[in-house]
Design an enzyme around this catalytic site. Structure first.
Site, PDB file in Angstrom:
ATOM      1  N   SER A  55       0.999  -1.197   0.147  1.00 25.75           N
ATOM      2  CA  SER A  55      -0.173  -0.041   0.081  1.00 25.75           C
ATOM      3  C   SER A  55       1.020   1.145  -0.062  1.00 25.75           C
ATOM      4  O   SER A  55       2.082   1.181   0.665  1.00 25.75           O
ATOM      5  CB  SER A  55      -0.860  -0.113   1.216  1.00 25.75           C
ATOM      6  OG  SER A  55      -1.174   1.308   1.502  1.00 25.75           O
ATOM      7  N   TYR A  70      -1.393  -0.821  10.852  1.00 29.26           N
ATOM      8  CA  TYR A  70      -1.964  -1.292   9.514  1.00 29.26           C
ATOM      9  C   TYR A  70      -0.868  -1.373   8.440  1.00 29.26           C
ATOM     10  O   TYR A  70      -0.487  -2.247   7.904  1.00 29.26           O
ATOM     11  CB  TYR A  70      -3.288  -0.935   8.884  1.00 29.26           C
ATOM     12  CG  TYR A  70      -3.237  -1.255   7.538  1.00 29.26           C
ATOM     13  CD1 TYR A  70      -3.721  -2.462   6.919  1.00 29.26           C
ATOM     14  CD2 TYR A  70      -3.311  -0.146   6.466  1.00 29.26           C
ATOM     15  CE1 TYR A  70      -3.855  -2.665   5.506  1.00 29.26           C
ATOM     16  CE2 TYR A  70      -3.307  -0.280   5.274  1.00 29.26           C
ATOM     17  CZ  TYR A  70      -3.634  -1.538   4.688  1.00 29.26           C
ATOM     18  OH  TYR A  70      -3.663  -1.932   3.164  1.00 29.26           O
ATOM     19  N   LYS A 117       2.150  -3.839   6.422  1.00 28.96           N
ATOM     20  CA  LYS A 117       2.597  -3.885   5.177  1.00 28.96           C
ATOM     21  C   LYS A 117       4.206  -3.766   5.018  1.00 28.96           C
ATOM     22  O   LYS A 117       4.826  -4.629   4.275  1.00 28.96           O
ATOM     23  CB  LYS A 117       1.671  -2.824   4.377  1.00 28.96           C
ATOM     24  CG  LYS A 117       0.351  -3.062   4.165  1.00 28.96           C
ATOM     25  CD  LYS A 117       0.022  -4.387   3.530  1.00 28.96           C
ATOM     26  CE  LYS A 117      -1.572  -4.495   3.489  1.00 28.96           C
ATOM     27  NZ  LYS A 117      -1.918  -5.670   2.813  1.00 28.96           N
TER      28      LYS A 117
END
Ligand code: NAD
Ligand code: UFG
Length: 345
Positions: free
Chosen positions: A124, A148, A152
């Protein structure tokens, strides 16, 4: 060639599954439905007229996952399965670290065991944190600002370590900017649980009357109209980017990161204006304070994907808004159980 898609019942996974079937790949999907519905799988079949194998499997269950690799001769994995809500990741970080990171470690370990070393991973643009400048290139420093995003970033690093230990691996780390839109059939699209966090599903739900008004988070950013600027990318362009990345990793080894964006930024108010024009609906909105953690402007330099993957995003914001609206207006409750689904199951 057989491709395993983890998280294939979800928003981006379902669109990529359609493109894989259209390109005649053999498809195996696994999902635990923690953030998706079975009906999306029926819709993939409806759109393509083709079938695939499905496993209801949680990546955290190694035994179940191994069965998928025992049953099938898998050539490559496209790994979407993960939790993705930034705010929720701040409230329940361990759940995010466990699901996203442990899930990926188990997946890579099982892939290694069965000699499958080709992987396309959903990363992302959030890994860039608060970039010092735009457009963003892949060599910008990585500094995610929430759990979050850190999942990644950590997974990217884990994958690079795997390659150092075994140079037969071939991995594309795809850093998505802001995916919106839906398949032009109106049969699949984004189906968020509860009140949406992201701009486009919020706008479409205001348009359909489910939500009263959009809250615009800040109009004092250093942008043209003061509202936040993002690189919105049509989910079908994004899906096609996965096919290009797959073609690339099948021909070489190594680990490469690619920005998947359009290279153009649009403000919140520009998105509202375009949406109103294409839908004929008025979007009521009010300006409220900035959302904590938001950045002013974020858009990609997508040149590396163009040069190395032969991929460019083709669909503009008008088409993104049209397709988002077609999906929302024909599926006001998303994939919620319909008579059609009840009959099929
Ligand atoms: P989504 O929630 O619609 O799809 C993810 C799918 O993974 C869901 O169907 C969910 O049920 C499944 N899943 C989650 N954990 C699982 C597990 N342990 N085992 C099996 N299945 C599991 O999300 P999406 O928007 O399609 O995103 C796909 C990927 O792309 C995610 O990894 C996400 O972090 C990443 N991503 C999304 C965006 C975005 O804005 N949508 C932006 C950047 C990156
Ligand atoms: N916005 C509003 N009101 C809303 C929702 C959003 O004004 O109700 C604004 C935001 O402030 C921002 C823009 O609309 O300026 C886009 O916001 P989104 O929440 O749609 O997207 P973000 O760029 O904040 O974050 C998204 C995903 C992240 C991902 C990131 C980069 O939610 O998971 O893109 O890929 F990490």
């Amino acid at each position: 060639m057989a491709i395993l898609v983890t998280g294939g019942a979800g928003y981006i996974g379902s669109h990529t599954s359609v493109e894989l079937l259209n390109a005649d790949y053999e498809l195996i999907i696994l999902d635990n439905f923690s953030n998706s519905k079975k009906e999306s799988l029926n819709r993939i079949r409806d759109i393509t007229g083709k079938d695939f194998t499905f496993y209801e499997v949680d990546l955290l269950n190694r035994e179940d996952l191994e069965k998928v690799f025992l049953d099938n001769q898998i050539d490559a994995v496209i790994h979407f399965a993960g939790l993705k809500a930034v705010g929720e990741s701040v409230s329940i970080p361990l759940h995010y670290y466990h699901n996203n990171i442990t899930g990926t470690i188990i997946l890579c370990d099982v892939m290694q065991k069965y000699g499958v070393k080709n992987l396309v991973f959903s990363s992302s643009a959030t890994v860039y944190g608060m970039p010092n400048s735009v457009p963003i290139t892949e060599d910008f420093p990585l500094c995610s600002t929430n759990p979050y995003g850190r999942t990644k970033q950590m997974i990217e690093e884990i994958i690079r370590d795997i390659y150092v230990s075994d140079e037969k691996w071939s991995v594309a780390l795809l850093r998505y900017f802001n995916p919106i839109g839906a398949h032009s059939s109106g049969l699949i699209g984004e189906d968020p649980n509860g009140i949406p966090n992201n701009l486009m599903p919020y706008i479409t739900q205001v348009a359909s009357g489910k939500l009263k008004e959009l809250k615009v988070f800040g109009n004092d950013y250093p942008t043209n109209d003061g509202t936040g600027v993002r690189d919105y990318i049509h989910v079908v362009d994004l899906a096609i980017g996965h096919i290009r990345a797959l073609e690339k990793i099948m021909s070489i080894t190594g680990v490469e990161a690619y920005n998947l964006g359009t290279g153009k930024g649009y403000s919140v108010l520009e998105m509202v204006d375009t949406f109103e024009k294409v839908s004929g609906k008025t979007i009521s909105y009010s300006i409220v304070g900035r959302r904590p953690g938001d950045i002013s402007t974020c858009f990609a330099n997508p040149s590396k994907a163009k040069e190395e993957l032969n991929w460019v995003a083709k669909r503009g914001i008008k088409e993104m808004c049209e397709d988002s609206w077609r999906w929302q207006s024909t599926n006001p409750n998303g994939y919620e159980i319909t008579i059609k689904e009840t009959i099929r199951n």
